[in-house]
Design an enzyme around this catalytic site. Structure first.
Site, PDB file in Angstrom:
ATOM      1  N   CYS A 149       0.849  -1.205   0.053  1.00 35.50           N
ATOM      2  CA  CYS A 149      -0.047   0.115  -0.030  1.00 35.50           C
ATOM      3  C   CYS A 149       0.982   1.400   0.052  1.00 35.50           C
ATOM      4  CB  CYS A 149      -0.879  -0.142   1.229  1.00 35.50           C
ATOM      5  SG  CYS A 149      -2.040   1.391   1.382  1.00 35.50           S
TER       6      CYS A 149
ATOM      7  N   CYS B 219      -0.689   6.080   7.132  1.00 33.96           N
ATOM      8  CA  CYS B 219      -1.934   5.555   7.412  1.00 33.96           C
ATOM      9  C   CYS B 219      -1.857   4.690   8.560  1.00 33.96           C
ATOM     10  CB  CYS B 219      -2.511   4.758   6.426  1.00 33.96           C
ATOM     11  SG  CYS B 219      -4.321   4.136   6.883  1.00 33.96           S
TER      12      CYS B 219
ATOM     13  N   CYS C 177      -7.892   0.868  -0.265  1.00 33.21           N
ATOM     14  CA  CYS C 177      -7.459   0.225   0.797  1.00 33.21           C
ATOM     15  C   CYS C 177      -7.449  -1.247   0.384  1.00 33.21           C
ATOM     16  CB  CYS C 177      -8.179   0.292   1.803  1.00 33.21           C
ATOM     17  SG  CYS C 177      -8.000  -0.525   3.486  1.00 33.21           S
TER      18      CYS C 177
ATOM     19  N   GLN D 235     -18.023 -10.170  12.824  1.00 32.18           N
ATOM     20  CA  GLN D 235     -16.400 -10.187  12.568  1.00 32.18           C
ATOM     21  C   GLN D 235     -16.291  -9.762  10.927  1.00 32.18           C
ATOM     22  OE1 GLN D 235     -14.629 -11.099  14.574  1.00 32.18           O
ATOM     23  NE2 GLN D 235     -15.460 -12.165  16.235  1.00 32.18           N
TER      24      GLN D 235
ATOM     25  N   PHE E   2     -22.172 -13.174  25.641  1.00 39.00           N
ATOM     26  CA  PHE E   2     -21.867 -12.196  24.654  1.00 39.00           C
ATOM     27  C   PHE E   2     -22.289 -12.801  23.345  1.00 39.00           C
ATOM     28  CE2 PHE E   2     -18.876 -11.747  28.328  1.00 39.00           C
ATOM     29  CZ  PHE E   2     -19.239 -10.711  28.809  1.00 39.00           C
TER      30      PHE E   2
ATOM     31  N   GLU F  95     -26.949 -11.624  25.878  1.00 39.72           N
ATOM     32  CA  GLU F  95     -26.217 -10.618  25.123  1.00 39.72           C
ATOM     33  C   GLU F  95     -26.710  -9.409  25.739  1.00 39.72           C
ATOM     34  OE1 GLU F  95     -24.784  -7.541  23.051  1.00 39.72           O
ATOM     35  OE2 GLU F  95     -24.081  -9.778  22.724  1.00 39.72           O
TER      36      GLU F  95
ATOM     37  N   ASP G  88     -27.298  -7.598  31.366  1.00 41.15           N
ATOM     38  CA  ASP G  88     -25.898  -6.717  31.548  1.00 41.15           C
ATOM     39  C   ASP G  88     -25.146  -7.888  32.315  1.00 41.15           C
ATOM     40  OD1 ASP G  88     -23.903  -5.452  32.126  1.00 41.15           O
ATOM     41  OD2 ASP G  88     -24.879  -3.712  33.003  1.00 41.15           O
TER      42      ASP G  88
ATOM     43  N   ASP H 141     -17.323 -14.644  24.238  1.00 36.80           N
ATOM     44  CA  ASP H 141     -16.644 -13.735  23.394  1.00 36.80           C
ATOM     45  C   ASP H 141     -17.045 -12.348  23.665  1.00 36.80           C
ATOM     46  OD1 ASP H 141     -15.453 -12.761  21.258  1.00 36.80           O
ATOM     47  OD2 ASP H 141     -17.120 -13.404  19.773  1.00 36.80           O
TER      48      ASP H 141
ATOM     49  N   CYS I  67     -10.324 -10.612  21.779  1.00 39.92           N
ATOM     50  CA  CYS I  67      -9.803  -9.469  20.953  1.00 39.92           C
ATOM     51  C   CYS I  67      -8.714  -8.916  21.718  1.00 39.92           C
ATOM     52  CB  CYS I  67     -10.811  -8.816  20.280  1.00 39.92           C
ATOM     53  SG  CYS I  67     -11.881  -8.036  21.551  1.00 39.92           S
TER      54      CYS I  67
END
Length: 435
Positions: free
Chosen positions: A85, A91, A167, A269, A298, A319, A346, A366, A392
């Site tokens: 790129c 960037c 991109c 995702q 989640f 959730e 919650d 997750d 993550c």
């Protein structure tokens, strides 16, 4: 007091003389910066790789470390490649395009190992797919500079926006949409009224959501809708006073042979092929049977819950967002799965009564980047045989795993999941077994 000599200028109100110096790079940080030392002080160097000697400009000074930017590579690493790129240096979207892909994976694996060093894990497995043109969703800023309409991502370590031509990590379809949108913005007088745009590709096609900072005329809106029809994209407007757009169009994707509908502003995702592989691995590792009652925390719109329901005796998805729970229920109905139940709750607060009434045998969670620490005390009371944690953020996964280990679990398997090639983001999957 006399000033010290032979040392770098002390920091004062974050202003100091910028200077350039040669450094030998010894390592790599989790966010892809080279690590060097100068007079015993750590220097983090943007754009430098381990083993390289670089000329770098120190741009920020702190008590514990300084930050620098590579100006010239004097001795180059054999792992260095020319970025695909043209915007890579400026960037902030990608951090690793100057490093060959196998070494990107190795760097992330080593970083995960460091995060999990207290957990007594074995080898870290790898789950990966293609390394370019994978991103099916992106959010870009729109702005005007010098009379020119521009669109792009944030610059590295800055709130500035980098104007980009395209991109390469976007899917090929979204790359085409991006080019068409950029041309349209150059022709339009509405740029000053647009805050940002979101691009999305799913099985229903490509979509653009335009976030307006000020209202536009009916004529302008009509002209844009005609353009969108000609380009072949679905166009949504989000007004400044709207938190959620309305859409009559069905947005959906496939995973594990199931049709998953979702709202275009809800989380999914961004890497479709890796999501398919991730779900397949989760089913293989957790190996649910008709004897199992599985809790999916989640759960979103059912990305894991519905594949679990095809295999388990019963699934309960939890959730925090009611809108996503509604989609999860719809997805269960549309896919003819009647052994799965979804509730909105919650998960930072005490468990709902419906959870306490279940004899949960396996758990999948997750959570967001902040992890699930607030719910772990409740979770261990269920005494599930297995816990599959998708993360993550490796640092919060390590923290949460320490708690689970202290409460009767051992780490069975760990995997690096390459959701975001060319970037420094590392996702992980961890399976914990009750002793």
């Amino acid at each position: 007091m006399r000033k010290r000599t032979g040392r770098r200028p002390p920091q004062k109100n974050n202003k100091f003389p910028i200077y350039t110096k040669e450094f030998l790079v010894e390592g790599l940080t989790h966010d892809a910066k080279g690590v060097a030392r100068d007079e015993g002080k750590v220097i983090f160097i943007e754009g430098a790789l381990p083993g390289e000697r670089v000329e770098a400009q120190v741009v920020k000074q702190g008590r514990r470390f300084d930050e620098a930017k590579t100006k010239k590579v004097l001795i180059e690493s054999s792992s260095r490649v020319a970025p695909a790129c043209a915007h890579f240096v400026e960037c902030g979207g990608c951090q690793f395009q100057h490093l060959i892909y196998p070494d990107q994976v190795e760097a992330k694996t080593e970083w995960l190992s460091g995060q999990f060093r207290k957990l007594a894990i074995g080898d870290i497995e790898l789950l990966s797919d293609h390394s370019e043109a994978y991103r099916r969703r992106a959010r870009l800023s729109v702005f005007t500079k010098g009379g020119e309409h521009q669109i792009g991502f944030r610059a590295r370590s800055s709130k500035d926006i980098v104007n980009i031509a395209n991109c390469l990590v976007l899917t090929e379809s979204l790359q085409s949409v991006f080019v068409a949108l950029k041309e349209r913005l150059h022709e339009s007088s509405l740029t000053s009224r647009i805050g940002h745009v979101e691009l999305l590709e799913d099985e229903s096609g490509s979509s653009i959501t335009i976030r307006l900072s000020r209202e536009i005329s009916a004529t302008d809106e009509s002209d844009w809708m005609v353009w969108a029809s000609e380009v072949g994209v679905n166009l949504y407007w989000q007004r400044a006073d709207e938190s959620r757009i309305s859409t009559a169009r069905k947005h959906y994707y496939y995973v594990d042979g199931l049709n998953i509908q979702f709202h275009p502003q809800d989380f999914i995702q961004v890497n479709a092929s890796m999501n398919e592989k991730m779900v397949e691995q989760a089913m293989r590792w957790l190996a649910p049977t008709k004897e199992d009652i599985v809790l999916d925390l989640f759960c979103g719109s059912g990305n894991f819950s519905l594949p679990l329901a095809r295999r388990a005796g019963e699934v309960l998805g939890v959730e925090g967002l009611e809108t996503m729970v509604e989609f999860a229920r719809l997805n269960a109905q549309e896919n003819d799965l009647d052994n799965v139940q979804f509730i909105a709750a919650d998960l930072t607060k005490p468990a709902p009564k419906v959870l306490k009434s279940k004899k949960v045998t396996k758990v999948l969670l997750d959570p967001p980047r902040s992890g699930a620490f607030e719910f772990l005390e409740t979770l261990v009371k269920f005494k599930p045989e297995q816990i599959l944690y998708v993360s993550c953020n490796a640092s919060t996964l390590a923290r949460d795993a320490e708690y689970l280990i202290a409460n009767g679990y051992v780490v069975s398997r760990v995997s690096l999941m390459e959701m975001f090639p060319q970037t420094a983001h590392a996702e992980a999957m961890m399976l914990l077994q009750r002793k």
